[in-house]
Design a protein around this motif. Structure first.
Motif, mmCIF file in Angstrom:
data_model
loop_
_atom_site.group_PDB
_atom_site.id
_atom_site.type_symbol
_atom_site.label_atom_id
_atom_site.label_comp_id
_atom_site.label_asym_id
_atom_site.label_seq_id
_atom_site.Cartn_x
_atom_site.Cartn_y
_atom_site.Cartn_z
ATOM 1 N N ALA A 148 43.603 39.925 58.397
ATOM 2 C CA ALA A 148 43.591 41.288 58.928
ATOM 3 C C ALA A 148 44.455 42.224 58.096
ATOM 4 O O ALA A 148 44.236 43.434 58.083
ATOM 5 C CB ALA A 148 44.072 41.289 60.378
ATOM 6 N N LEU A 201 44.586 34.203 60.327
ATOM 7 C CA LEU A 201 43.850 35.370 60.804
ATOM 8 C C LEU A 201 44.678 36.642 60.637
ATOM 9 O O LEU A 201 44.147 37.697 60.251
ATOM 10 C CB LEU A 201 43.467 35.179 62.275
ATOM 11 N N THR A 202 45.957 36.558 60.904
ATOM 12 C CA THR A 202 46.839 37.716 60.731
ATOM 13 C C THR A 202 46.836 38.190 59.285
ATOM 14 O O THR A 202 46.761 39.403 59.013
ATOM 15 C CB THR A 202 48.277 37.365 61.153
ATOM 16 N N PRO A 205 41.185 35.105 69.751
ATOM 17 C CA PRO A 205 42.075 34.217 69.000
ATOM 18 C C PRO A 205 42.840 33.224 69.857
ATOM 19 O O PRO A 205 43.552 32.376 69.332
ATOM 20 C CB PRO A 205 43.025 35.198 68.299
ATOM 21 N N ARG A 236 46.041 31.187 63.611
ATOM 22 C CA ARG A 236 46.461 32.538 63.979
ATOM 23 C C ARG A 236 47.234 33.190 62.827
ATOM 24 O O ARG A 236 47.099 34.397 62.578
ATOM 25 C CB ARG A 236 47.316 32.494 65.251
ATOM 26 N N ALA A 285 41.191 40.613 65.202
ATOM 27 C CA ALA A 285 42.650 40.590 65.104
ATOM 28 C C ALA A 285 43.267 41.861 65.685
ATOM 29 O O ALA A 285 44.278 41.808 66.405
ATOM 30 C CB ALA A 285 43.076 40.406 63.654
ATOM 31 N N TYR A 286 42.652 43.008 65.400
ATOM 32 C CA TYR A 286 43.180 44.270 65.922
ATOM 33 C C TYR A 286 42.891 44.432 67.403
ATOM 34 O O TYR A 286 43.745 44.858 68.167
ATOM 35 C CB TYR A 286 42.604 45.457 65.136
ATOM 36 N N LEU A 335 46.634 40.864 68.071
ATOM 37 C CA LEU A 335 47.306 39.943 67.171
ATOM 38 C C LEU A 335 47.948 40.702 66.016
ATOM 39 O O LEU A 335 49.033 40.372 65.548
ATOM 40 C CB LEU A 335 46.302 38.911 66.630
ATOM 41 N N VAL A 336 47.262 41.738 65.565
ATOM 42 C CA VAL A 336 47.798 42.636 64.543
ATOM 43 C C VAL A 336 47.750 44.044 65.102
ATOM 44 O O VAL A 336 46.772 44.434 65.746
ATOM 45 C CB VAL A 336 46.980 42.560 63.243
#
Length: 222
Positions: free
Chosen positions: A169, A165-166, A154, A162, A211-212, A216-217
Motif C-alpha cells: 500500500a 500488505l502495508t 486483512p 499484514r 489496505a486503506y 491498515l494504512v
C-alpha cells in the motif's frame, strides 16, 4: 515472454509514436491500435492483448468506460489497463481506479518510464504517476461510488502478510519489500500472491484499496 500491447488513443500521430516506442522494446509487441474506447474493448477481446495503454478522452466510448467494460469481462480477466493521459487530475485518477485500471501515467512521462510502466502493470503490479498521493486514495475510498473492497479483509492474514500488505500500500515493489523485511525477492513475491488469493484481489491496485479501506494504512502513514 513478449508483452502484447494494445494502444488506444484517438490521435493517429500519438498512436504511431507510442507504437514505435513499444516496438523498440525487445519484450513487447503492438497487437492492435484503437481510435475509440469501443474499438479498444473489441480489440482487447480479438487481439489477445496482455495490456491496454488507454487514453481517457476518446469518441464513441471514453477510456474510463472502456476500462470498466474490460475489467468487468471475465474473458478478459488477465488484461491490464494502463491509463495514459494529459489530464492529471484527482477526478480522472479516481475514475480510472474506480473503473479497474491498474496504472495511471501522464503523457509527458519519459519514454523509458512508459516502457517500465508497461512491464510493471503487465506483471500484475499497480503503478501511479508521482502526482497522486495518499490523500487522493483516502478521498477516493470515502466516495459513495467507490468500488467494493476485495472479497476478504486483512483480518484473515498472518502478521507477516499484514506487514507485506502495508508495504504494498505504500508503493513498494517486491524487491523493495524484500529489502525492508529481510526476505528474498521470491519470498516477497510469494507473500504478495498469497495475499491476493486470500483477499480475492485482481491486482496490487486492489490490495492498496483494501489496505486503506480497512484502516491498515492511513493517509500520512504511506
Amino acid at each position: 515472454m513478449t508483452i502484447r500491447v494494445l494502444l488506444a488513443d484517438d490521435q493517429t500521430l500519438v498512436r504511431a509514436a507510442f507504437a514505435m516506442l513499444v516496438e523498440s522494446a525487445r519484450d513487447m509487441e503492438v497487437v492492435g491500435q484503437a481510435a475509440t474506447g469501443r474499438e479498444a474493448v473489441e480489440l482487447a477481446r480479438s487481439a489477445r492483448a496482455d495490456l491496454v495503454v488507454m487514453d481517457i478522452r476518446m469518441p464513441d466510448l471514453d477510456g474510463i468506460e472502456a476500462t470498466r467494460l474490460i475489467a468487468a469481462d471475465e474473458n478478459l480477466a488477465g488484461v491490464r489497463v494502463l491509463v495514459l493521459t494529459t489530464y492529471d487530475t484527482d477526478e480522472y485518477i479516481a475514475e480510472a481506479l474506480r473503473a479497474g485500471a491498474s496504472g495511471f501515467l501522464v503523457k509527458d512521462t519519459r519514454p523509458a518510464e512508459l516502457l517500465d510502466a508497461i512491464r510493471t502493470v503487465a506483471g500484475g503490479e499497480a503503478l501511479l504517476s508521482p502526482g497522486p498521493t495518499a490523500r487522493l486514495i483516502a478521498r477516493f475510498l470515502r466516495s459513495p461510488s467507490a468500488p467494493a473492497p476485495a472479497a476478504g479483509g486483512p483480518g484473515g492474514l498472518s502478521e507477516r502478510e499484514r506487514e507485506v500488505l502495508t508495504l504494498v500500500a505504500r508503493g513498494l515493489n517486491n524487491t523493495e519489500i524484500a529489502g525492508a523485511l529481510g526476505l528474498s525477492p521470491l519470498t516477497a513475491k510469494t507473500h504478495v500472491s498469497r495475499i491476493m488469493g486470500k483477499l480475492g484481489a485482481r491486482d496490487r491496485a486492489q490490495l492498496v484499496i483494501v489496505a486503506y479501506e480497512s484502516g491498515l494504512v492511513t493517509p500520512g502513514a504511506a
